[in-house]
Design a protein around this motif. Sequence first.
Motif, mmCIF file in Angstrom:
data_model
loop_
_atom_site.group_PDB
_atom_site.id
_atom_site.type_symbol
_atom_site.label_atom_id
_atom_site.label_comp_id
_atom_site.label_asym_id
_atom_site.label_seq_id
_atom_site.Cartn_x
_atom_site.Cartn_y
_atom_site.Cartn_z
ATOM 1 N N GLU A 103 0.828 -1.214 0.000
ATOM 2 C CA GLU A 103 0.000 0.000 0.000
ATOM 3 C C GLU A 103 0.863 1.265 0.000
ATOM 4 N N SER A 104 1.996 1.223 0.717
ATOM 5 C CA SER A 104 2.852 2.415 0.832
ATOM 6 C C SER A 104 3.854 2.542 -0.314
ATOM 7 N N GLN A 105 4.150 1.416 -1.005
ATOM 8 C CA GLN A 105 5.107 1.430 -2.115
ATOM 9 C C GLN A 105 4.510 0.692 -3.314
ATOM 10 N N PRO A 106 3.401 1.222 -3.861
ATOM 11 C CA PRO A 106 2.667 0.481 -4.897
ATOM 12 C C PRO A 106 3.446 0.255 -6.192
ATOM 13 N N ASP A 107 4.227 1.221 -6.621
ATOM 14 C CA ASP A 107 4.949 1.072 -7.886
ATOM 15 C C ASP A 107 6.021 -0.007 -7.797
ATOM 16 N N ALA A 108 6.805 0.028 -6.726
ATOM 17 C CA ALA A 108 7.857 -0.971 -6.544
ATOM 18 C C ALA A 108 7.251 -2.366 -6.408
ATOM 19 N N ALA A 109 6.145 -2.477 -5.682
ATOM 20 C CA ALA A 109 5.484 -3.769 -5.496
ATOM 21 C C ALA A 109 4.951 -4.303 -6.817
ATOM 22 N N SER A 110 4.374 -3.436 -7.619
ATOM 23 C CA SER A 110 3.841 -3.852 -8.914
ATOM 24 C C SER A 110 4.951 -4.315 -9.856
ATOM 25 N N GLN A 111 6.092 -3.630 -9.803
ATOM 26 C CA GLN A 111 7.229 -4.034 -10.641
ATOM 27 C C GLN A 111 7.658 -5.460 -10.325
ATOM 28 N N LEU A 112 7.752 -5.784 -9.026
ATOM 29 C CA LEU A 112 8.199 -7.118 -8.627
ATOM 30 C C LEU A 112 7.098 -8.163 -8.782
ATOM 31 N N ASN A 113 5.910 -7.862 -8.297
ATOM 32 C CA ASN A 113 4.834 -8.854 -8.279
ATOM 33 C C ASN A 113 4.210 -9.102 -9.645
ATOM 34 N N VAL A 114 4.256 -8.088 -10.514
ATOM 35 C CA VAL A 114 3.589 -8.225 -11.819
ATOM 36 C C VAL A 114 4.592 -8.256 -12.975
ATOM 37 N N ALA A 115 5.308 -7.157 -13.194
ATOM 38 C CA ALA A 115 6.195 -7.049 -14.360
ATOM 39 C C ALA A 115 7.286 -8.115 -14.358
ATOM 40 N N ALA A 116 7.968 -8.279 -13.233
ATOM 41 C CA ALA A 116 9.045 -9.267 -13.158
ATOM 42 C C ALA A 116 8.504 -10.683 -13.338
ATOM 43 N N SER A 117 7.300 -10.937 -12.822
ATOM 44 C CA SER A 117 6.699 -12.268 -12.936
ATOM 45 C C SER A 117 6.340 -12.588 -14.388
ATOM 46 N N GLY A 118 5.793 -11.606 -15.097
ATOM 47 C CA GLY A 118 5.468 -11.804 -16.502
ATOM 48 C C GLY A 118 6.709 -12.062 -17.342
ATOM 49 N N ASN A 119 7.774 -11.324 -17.057
ATOM 50 C CA ASN A 119 9.022 -11.516 -17.796
ATOM 51 C C ASN A 119 9.629 -12.885 -17.504
ATOM 52 N N LEU A 120 9.592 -13.290 -16.244
ATOM 53 C CA LEU A 120 10.116 -14.602 -15.864
ATOM 54 C C LEU A 120 9.346 -15.718 -16.572
ATOM 55 N N ALA A 121 8.039 -15.559 -16.682
ATOM 56 C CA ALA A 121 7.208 -16.548 -17.367
ATOM 57 C C ALA A 121 7.581 -16.641 -18.844
ATOM 58 N N LYS A 122 7.833 -15.510 -19.451
ATOM 59 C CA LYS A 122 8.224 -15.487 -20.870
ATOM 60 C C LYS A 122 9.568 -16.183 -21.073
ATOM 61 N N GLU A 123 10.521 -15.893 -20.203
ATOM 62 C CA GLU A 123 11.840 -16.520 -20.310
ATOM 63 C C GLU A 123 11.751 -18.025 -20.045
ATOM 64 N N ALA A 124 10.901 -18.427 -19.095
ATOM 65 C CA ALA A 124 10.713 -19.847 -18.809
ATOM 66 C C ALA A 124 10.160 -20.573 -20.037
ATOM 67 N N ALA A 125 9.185 -19.953 -20.684
ATOM 68 C CA ALA A 125 8.605 -20.545 -21.891
ATOM 69 C C ALA A 125 9.665 -20.700 -22.975
ATOM 70 N N GLY A 126 10.593 -19.761 -23.028
ATOM 71 C CA GLY A 126 11.638 -19.789 -24.056
ATOM 72 C C GLY A 126 12.559 -20.990 -23.959
ATOM 73 N N VAL A 127 12.723 -21.538 -22.757
ATOM 74 C CA VAL A 127 13.590 -22.713 -22.605
ATOM 75 C C VAL A 127 12.780 -23.969 -22.264
ATOM 76 N N GLY A 128 11.454 -23.848 -22.295
ATOM 77 C CA GLY A 128 10.593 -24.991 -22.012
ATOM 78 C C GLY A 128 10.540 -25.376 -20.546
ATOM 79 N N ALA A 129 10.790 -24.418 -19.655
ATOM 80 C CA ALA A 129 10.760 -24.705 -18.219
ATOM 81 C C ALA A 129 9.345 -24.578 -17.668
ATOM 82 N N PHE A 130 9.015 -25.431 -16.718
ATOM 83 C CA PHE A 130 7.732 -25.386 -16.025
ATOM 84 C C PHE A 130 7.841 -24.368 -14.896
ATOM 85 N N LEU A 131 7.055 -23.306 -14.962
ATOM 86 C CA LEU A 131 7.087 -22.249 -13.952
ATOM 87 C C LEU A 131 5.957 -22.431 -12.946
ATOM 88 N N ILE A 132 6.316 -22.406 -11.663
ATOM 89 C CA ILE A 132 5.327 -22.387 -10.588
ATOM 90 C C ILE A 132 5.371 -21.004 -9.958
#
Length: 334
Positions: A103-132
């Motif tokens: 609540e106090s640091q919404p931008d930083a939290a969104s970067q980690l919880n959303v943007a970084a997660s989406g990028n990690l999922a894309k990279e995982a797909a690129g090497v055929g890794a199963f992401l949990i």
Amino acid sequence: MVGREKELKIRFVPGRCELVEEDVHIPSRRVLITGATGLLGRAVFKEFNENNWNAVGCGYRRAQPRFEQINLLDSIAVHDIIHDFQPHVIVHCAAERRPDVVESQPDAASQLNVAASGNLAKEAAGVGAFLIYISTDYVFDGTSPPYKETDVPNPLNLYGKTKLEGEKAVLENNEGAAVLRIPVLYGDVERLEESAVTVMFDKVQFSNKSANMDHWQQRFPTNVKDVATVCRQLAEKRMLDPSVKGTFHWSGNEQMTKYEMACAIADAFNLPSSHLRPITDCPVVGALRPRNAQLDCSKLEMLGIGQRTPFRAGIKESLWPFLVDKRWRQTVFH
């Protein structure tokens, strides 16, 4: 199947020491764990590492020397470690999980919880890794439990909203990924403040002062060792069956308010609890919390996946190193 690598070791013999080269067995199954320095990440790393997986953990501020130091917001660094290591599985534990901080640091939290997660999922797909992707029961509003994976989320606070957006980002970038929603966690903490459950221990121990405890929100405290086992079982099931994907729930099955947890902790250590005061009003300070976001775990149970540690046994194991009264510890454990 395992690989082999050479490792130099020092061997001590009478009168001298010598350097010898020995074969080291390297498991062929590779897993990458983000947030490996955190409470859940440490348990996940340990679970895979002890069950014939080649586990690599990454963290940021507390990573070195044990783990790889990676800033998950650095897309190049994320790309490089995934393409260098070529994991079969990635367990994404890293997140900003404290609702009031989000609540106090919404931008930083969104970067980690959303943007970084989406990028990690894309990279995982690129090497055929199963992401949990580790998510939360806070994606639900807590008005009509228990919640199945198919129930419509309605998060009450920004933390729940960012984790829900993270779920969407992961599944949009990697259709073969899994989302694992879990509730409040406890386990082998490095400091009491690491868990919303263990942080209550000092209030329980210092019985000379009355302590107000929430008796409104219904929680399901869950041991990180159990979640780690579920992650490994899910990964191993997926390696045998590509249809294992999508959203899953796991949770302890003992319903407790924080007041009831505190009383159970007191009982586990034979400590008084009369100084603990139950507060039944809805909390008015901090981020909104769902009243009861109980998760229905039958989907994983039908797959033969799951482990549950009884709360009193798990919390005693987690908290006894923090006992103020060392005489009690020596009497019980020695």
